[in-house]
Design a protein around this motif. Structure first.
Motif, PDB file in Angstrom:
ATOM      1  N   TRP A  31      -0.210 -74.293  17.620  1.00  0.00           N
ATOM      2  CA  TRP A  31       0.504 -74.445  18.889  1.00  0.00           C
ATOM      3  C   TRP A  31       0.898 -75.906  19.095  1.00  0.00           C
ATOM      4  O   TRP A  31       1.980 -76.202  19.607  1.00  0.00           O
ATOM      5  N   ARG A  32       0.025 -76.823  18.685  1.00  0.00           N
ATOM      6  CA  ARG A  32       0.331 -78.244  18.830  1.00  0.00           C
ATOM      7  C   ARG A  32       1.493 -78.666  17.928  1.00  0.00           C
ATOM      8  O   ARG A  32       2.292 -79.524  18.294  1.00  0.00           O
ATOM      9  N   THR A  74      -5.175 -73.843  28.515  1.00  0.00           N
ATOM     10  CA  THR A  74      -4.309 -74.949  28.130  1.00  0.00           C
ATOM     11  C   THR A  74      -2.844 -74.544  28.278  1.00  0.00           C
ATOM     12  O   THR A  74      -2.518 -73.362  28.429  1.00  0.00           O
ATOM     13  N   ARG A  76      -0.694 -75.364  25.833  1.00  0.00           N
ATOM     14  CA  ARG A  76      -0.093 -75.519  24.512  1.00  0.00           C
ATOM     15  C   ARG A  76       0.813 -74.357  24.102  1.00  0.00           C
ATOM     16  O   ARG A  76       1.898 -74.589  23.566  1.00  0.00           O
TER      17      ARG A  76
END
Length: 251
Positions: A31-32, A74, A76
């Motif tokens: 995802w990052r 998060t 993300r």
């Protein structure tokens, strides 16, 4: 561990979701990676379009369940989704096999979606007790309408490719194994057309969909068309009965 891989087919970027041992489920690190990969594409003027696909016969089975609790808290996944949607260049999803949860989230962020005949689609948050991202839900609403969006979210039903085509989630259904090549053919065809028209159309359509398109934005694109090379070339090619050779590129 999984990765988001970037390769090229001429002036087309191919982004591959690569975690085949888990049907390309997205890890936290994947995802990052997605926004960074999309940023690299957006910054490369030689790339005209992007195809998003998955490795080894699957698109994406969603978020890696081992990191689901952390990911639920998060931004993300939504950051990755928004990076795909925000690209000024056309993005086509080439889908084979499973497209679940986070896979649907990324697919609806693309401009167009092509799938193999055996592809399946599902948003299963109701089986996990989590809330599907608002941004992805809104995109589903715009693409499929209220009834199909509610059915997918309320029931965690699996759509086959023909059902996904019928509700508007897909643009095309093709033979299994040919989604990537079909998407590349579509991207190549776009590359022969006016990039000014395509970029203007994407910004205008997305703005109208979000209901935040300003008159200034539309007027500015008309001005660029009037002052740029593609309009004169398109008219000349039509009059001369030849294929146009468009040269406009974004600054």
């Amino acid at each position: 561990m999984g990765s988001i891989d970037l390769t090229r087919e001429g002036d087309i970027a191919v982004v591959t979701i690569n975690n085949p041992g888990k049907r390309n489920a997205m890890t936290d690190d994947m995802w990052r990676q997605m926004p960074a990969v999309m940023g690299e594409i957006d910054g490369d003027a030689s790339i005209l379009a992007t195809v998003l696909t998955g490795a080894a016969g699957a698109f994406c089975a969603g978020a890696d369940i081992s990191g689901l609790d952390e990911l639920h808290h998060t931004e993300r996944p939504s950051n990755a989704e928004n990076a795909i949607a925000a690209s000024p260049k056309p993005v086509i999803a080439a889908i084979e096999g499973s497209c679940f949860g986070g896979g649907v989230q990324m697919a609806v962020a693309c401009d167009l979606r092509v799938a193999g005949a055996s592809a399946t689609f599902s948003t299963p948050p109701a089986r996990l007790g989590i809330v599907y991202p608002v941004s992805a839900t809104q995109r589903m609403l715009h693409i499929m309408g209220v009834a199909a969006t509610k059915e997918m979210l309320y029931t965690a039903v699996r759509y086959d490719a023909q059902r996904a085509l019928a509700v508007g989630l897909l643009n095309r259904v093709v033979d299994d194994g040919s989604a990537l090549e079909t998407a590349l053919e579509m991207a190549r065809g776009m590359g022969e057309l006016s990039q000014l028209t395509i970029h203007a159309s994407k910004e205008i359509v997305d703005g109208l969909t979000r209901r935040d398109l300003s008159a200034e934005t539309a007027i500015a694109w008309v001005g660029r068309a009037n002052d740029g090379p593609d309009l004169a070339e398109g008219i000349a090619a039509f009059q001369e009965r030849r294929a146009p050779r468009f040269t406009w590129r974004p600054e």
